[in-house]
Design a protein around this motif. Structure first.
Motif, PDB file in Angstrom:
ATOM      1  N   ARG A 184      80.663  97.814 106.606  1.00 50.07           N
ATOM      2  CA  ARG A 184      81.065  97.462 107.357  1.00 50.07           C
ATOM      3  C   ARG A 184      80.317  97.793 109.607  1.00 50.07           C
ATOM      4  O   ARG A 184      80.879  96.973 109.578  1.00 50.07           O
ATOM      5  N   ALA A 185      80.363  98.379 109.280  1.00 51.77           N
ATOM      6  CA  ALA A 185      79.155  98.749 110.594  1.00 51.77           C
ATOM      7  C   ALA A 185      78.201  97.922 111.065  1.00 51.77           C
ATOM      8  O   ALA A 185      78.328  97.145 112.358  1.00 51.77           O
ATOM      9  N   THR A 186      77.584  97.631 110.149  1.00 54.82           N
ATOM     10  CA  THR A 186      76.979  96.610 110.149  1.00 54.82           C
ATOM     11  C   THR A 186      77.444  94.839 110.409  1.00 54.82           C
ATOM     12  O   THR A 186      76.380  94.452 111.205  1.00 54.82           O
ATOM     13  N   CYS A 187      77.989  94.838 110.018  1.00 55.71           N
ATOM     14  CA  CYS A 187      78.904  93.366 109.418  1.00 55.71           C
ATOM     15  C   CYS A 187      79.583  93.414 110.876  1.00 55.71           C
ATOM     16  O   CYS A 187      79.813  91.988 112.021  1.00 55.71           O
ATOM     17  N   ASP A 188      80.104  94.765 111.702  1.00 55.39           N
ATOM     18  CA  ASP A 188      80.943  93.998 113.080  1.00 55.39           C
ATOM     19  C   ASP A 188      79.955  93.987 113.596  1.00 55.39           C
ATOM     20  O   ASP A 188      80.154  93.278 114.604  1.00 55.39           O
ATOM     21  N   ALA A 189      78.775  94.858 114.027  1.00 52.35           N
ATOM     22  CA  ALA A 189      77.579  94.992 114.393  1.00 52.35           C
ATOM     23  C   ALA A 189      76.935  93.780 114.933  1.00 52.35           C
ATOM     24  O   ALA A 189      76.498  92.977 116.048  1.00 52.35           O
ATOM     25  N   LEU A 190      77.027  92.601 113.645  1.00 51.30           N
ATOM     26  CA  LEU A 190      75.895  91.528 113.831  1.00 51.30           C
ATOM     27  C   LEU A 190      77.179  90.735 114.221  1.00 51.30           C
ATOM     28  O   LEU A 190      76.408  89.394 115.392  1.00 51.30           O
ATOM     29  N   ALA A 191      78.643  90.612 114.053  1.00 50.23           N
ATOM     30  CA  ALA A 191      79.631  89.523 114.504  1.00 50.23           C
ATOM     31  C   ALA A 191      79.466  89.749 116.072  1.00 50.23           C
ATOM     32  O   ALA A 191      78.824  88.745 116.868  1.00 50.23           O
ATOM     33  N   ASN A 192      79.156  90.800 116.076  1.00 50.18           N
ATOM     34  CA  ASN A 192      79.561  91.175 118.105  1.00 50.18           C
ATOM     35  C   ASN A 192      77.626  90.523 118.467  1.00 50.18           C
ATOM     36  O   ASN A 192      78.395  90.054 119.645  1.00 50.18           O
ATOM     37  N   ALA A 193      77.206  91.336 118.067  1.00 47.18           N
ATOM     38  CA  ALA A 193      75.507  90.101 118.950  1.00 47.18           C
ATOM     39  C   ALA A 193      75.412  88.315 118.596  1.00 47.18           C
ATOM     40  O   ALA A 193      75.350  88.197 119.598  1.00 47.18           O
ATOM     41  N   LEU A 194      76.490  88.057 118.070  1.00 45.21           N
ATOM     42  CA  LEU A 194      76.419  86.820 117.359  1.00 45.21           C
ATOM     43  C   LEU A 194      77.818  86.402 118.763  1.00 45.21           C
ATOM     44  O   LEU A 194      77.543  85.080 119.421  1.00 45.21           O
ATOM     45  N   ARG A 195      78.771  87.151 119.051  1.00 46.97           N
ATOM     46  CA  ARG A 195      80.239  86.569 119.883  1.00 46.97           C
ATOM     47  C   ARG A 195      79.695  87.593 121.658  1.00 46.97           C
ATOM     48  O   ARG A 195      80.138  85.581 121.987  1.00 46.97           O
ATOM     49  N   GLU A 196      79.382  88.347 121.944  1.00 45.49           N
ATOM     50  CA  GLU A 196      79.455  88.801 123.183  1.00 45.49           C
ATOM     51  C   GLU A 196      79.148  88.321 124.129  1.00 45.49           C
ATOM     52  O   GLU A 196      77.960  86.978 124.021  1.00 45.49           O
ATOM     53  N   PRO A 197      78.605  88.116 125.604  1.00 44.09           N
ATOM     54  CA  PRO A 197      78.282  87.682 126.658  1.00 44.09           C
ATOM     55  C   PRO A 197      77.069  88.390 126.543  1.00 44.09           C
ATOM     56  O   PRO A 197      76.761  89.421 126.397  1.00 44.09           O
ATOM     57  N   TRP A 198      76.343  87.184 126.497  1.00 41.76           N
ATOM     58  CA  TRP A 198      75.014  88.009 126.392  1.00 41.76           C
ATOM     59  C   TRP A 198      74.369  86.493 127.546  1.00 41.76           C
ATOM     60  O   TRP A 198      73.685  85.520 126.813  1.00 41.76           O
ATOM     61  N   HIS A 199      73.879  87.156 128.092  1.00 41.61           N
ATOM     62  CA  HIS A 199      72.604  85.914 129.376  1.00 41.61           C
ATOM     63  C   HIS A 199      73.429  84.395 129.434  1.00 41.61           C
ATOM     64  O   HIS A 199      72.098  83.628 129.569  1.00 41.61           O
ATOM     65  N   GLY A 200      74.392  84.241 129.394  1.00 40.88           N
ATOM     66  CA  GLY A 200      75.400  83.284 129.719  1.00 40.88           C
ATOM     67  C   GLY A 200      75.338  82.022 128.424  1.00 40.88           C
ATOM     68  O   GLY A 200      75.737  80.800 128.088  1.00 40.88           O
ATOM     69  N   LEU A 201      74.490  82.885 127.191  1.00 43.01           N
ATOM     70  CA  LEU A 201      74.197  81.696 126.096  1.00 43.01           C
ATOM     71  C   LEU A 201      75.507  81.296 124.892  1.00 43.01           C
ATOM     72  O   LEU A 201      75.980  82.755 126.107  1.00 43.01           O
ATOM     73  N   LYS A 202      75.610  80.612 124.941  1.00 40.71           N
ATOM     74  CA  LYS A 202      77.131  79.970 124.172  1.00 40.71           C
ATOM     75  C   LYS A 202      77.039  81.329 122.806  1.00 40.71           C
ATOM     76  O   LYS A 202      75.959  81.388 122.467  1.00 40.71           O
TER      77      LYS A 202
END
Length: 371
Positions: A296-314
């Motif tokens: 579960r922790a891996t899945c949460d971290a993966l989802a966060n990496a896809l959605r969190e604010p990052w260098h202005g990327l969508k």
């Protein structure tokens, strides 16, 4: 993880070595992942000063491993996706005691790659699905006829699923050649969409295969038939080819499949950070409790990496999958929220004659408020 400096890619590796050897292992890894030779043999002082990776920190962990933070020069990558993968994973992926666990890119490099051209917002605009997770399913099994796959597509579309994708194993098999399959499945979905009055649309996502030229021709054919989204396995076709297709078709949605990602290639860094920066609008990954081994922790971290604010990327949509069932929808909604796409395949197909009813149940559960 701290931000990368203006010209450094910051990579964090887990080292499974005795504590007394961790610093030595990190220093060796820094050379391996940058110049791949002993520092004593380098005659150019600039190379030693600016190109050789630096060990920023080595931190012992409670489990006995160590986390080594390395700063890699972006000069060693240039602006090529495959070379970035090479400098991060290349030789280190051959070492049994090393695992890449996180990566941070300089903003200039992230913006050069560009990230998703449409992302979650583009998926919502294309489907008309708002205020809830999107729904997705897969056309299986390999070996099916074109007629069977088209009938499945029509049933899924009538039930209201947002994305109906090819199974990632579909290519150009004799039972359902690419041209005939895409034409029939897209036509079946388009006919259902034409009869709708609710402003929503189902999307059919054909699976791309082969080299860049092959996939370019497949996209041209699919687009001529009205396709707006494609399925692609970036690790199969190569991240450079994937990124090139994203750049060449900025108004097309790209759904990335994790095939060939490998259990030893840390999912949040690869499927989260890197596939997002290369342009995936949504990324499928094996959710915990399914057929694969992610926690579960891996899945949460993966989802966060896809959605969190990052260098202005969508933001890209996380797509938890791999043996998910209709019954798990409330749990998935609680974990991932509305900014996700839920993929249920086999749990629908095993309903056989009740496929449509089971699909309607899936759509209804996704639309329900989470208790």
């Amino acid at each position: 993880m701290s931000e990368a400096s203006s010209n450094r890619i910051v990579a964090r590796y887990r080292l499974s070595v005795p504590a007394g050897l961790a610093r030595q292992r990190a220093e060796a890894l820094a050379l391996e992942q940058s110049i791949e030779m002993p520092a004593e043999g380098v005659l150019d002082e600039r190379v030693l000063r600016e190109v050789v990776a630096r060990v920023r920190a080595v931190e012992q962990q409670p489990d006995g491993s160590a986390l080594a933070t390395l700063a890699l020069s972006d000069e060693s990558v240039g602006t090529e996706p495959g070379q970035l993968m090479n400098m991060l994973f290349g030789n280190s992926s051959l070492l049994p005691d090393v695992e890449l666990v996180d990566v941070e890119l300089p903003e200039s490099l992230a913006r050069h790659f560009g990230g998703p051209r449409q992302g979650i917002d583009g998926l919502r605009a294309a489907t008309g699905a708002f205020g809830r997770p999107l729904t997705c399913t897969a056309l299986k099994p390999i070996g099916s006829t074109v007629a069977h796959l088209a009938a499945l597509s029509a049933s899924f579309a009538r039930a209201g699923l947002d994305v109906i994708k090819d199974d990632h194993g579909w290519a150009n098999q004799a039972s359902a050649p690419f041209v005939q399959r895409v034409a029939a499945c897209q036509r079946a979905v388009a006919e259902v969409n034409a009869a709708r009055r609710d402003g929503r649309r189902s999307l059919y996502a054909p699976s791309l295969y082969g080299h860049h030229g092959d996939m370019q021709r497949q996209i041209e054919l699919a687009r001529s038939l009205g396709v707006r989204i494609v399925l692609i396995a970036p690790m199969n076709c190569g991240v450079a080819a994937f990124h090139a297709l994203v750049r060449e078709h900025p108004d097309l949605l790209f759904l990335a499949h994790p095939a060939l990602a490998g259990a030893q290639m840390h999912a949040p860094a690869l499927l989260g950070r890197l596939l997002r920066v290369f342009g995936a609008d949504a990324v499928i990954f094996p959710n915990h409790g399914g057929r694969f081994s992610y926690g579960r922790a891996t899945c949460d971290a993966l989802a966060n990496a896809l959605r969190e604010p990052w260098h202005g990327l969508k933001a890209a949509a996380p797509v938890p999958a791999g043996g998910m069932s209709v019954e798990r929808v409330p749990e998935l909604k609680r974990q991932y929220g509305n900014e996700a796409m839920l993929l249920v395949g086999g749990s629908l197909l095993i309903a056989r004659d009740r496929l449509y009813e089971r699909s309607v149940e899936f759509v209804a559960r996704v639309a329900e408020e989470v208790q």
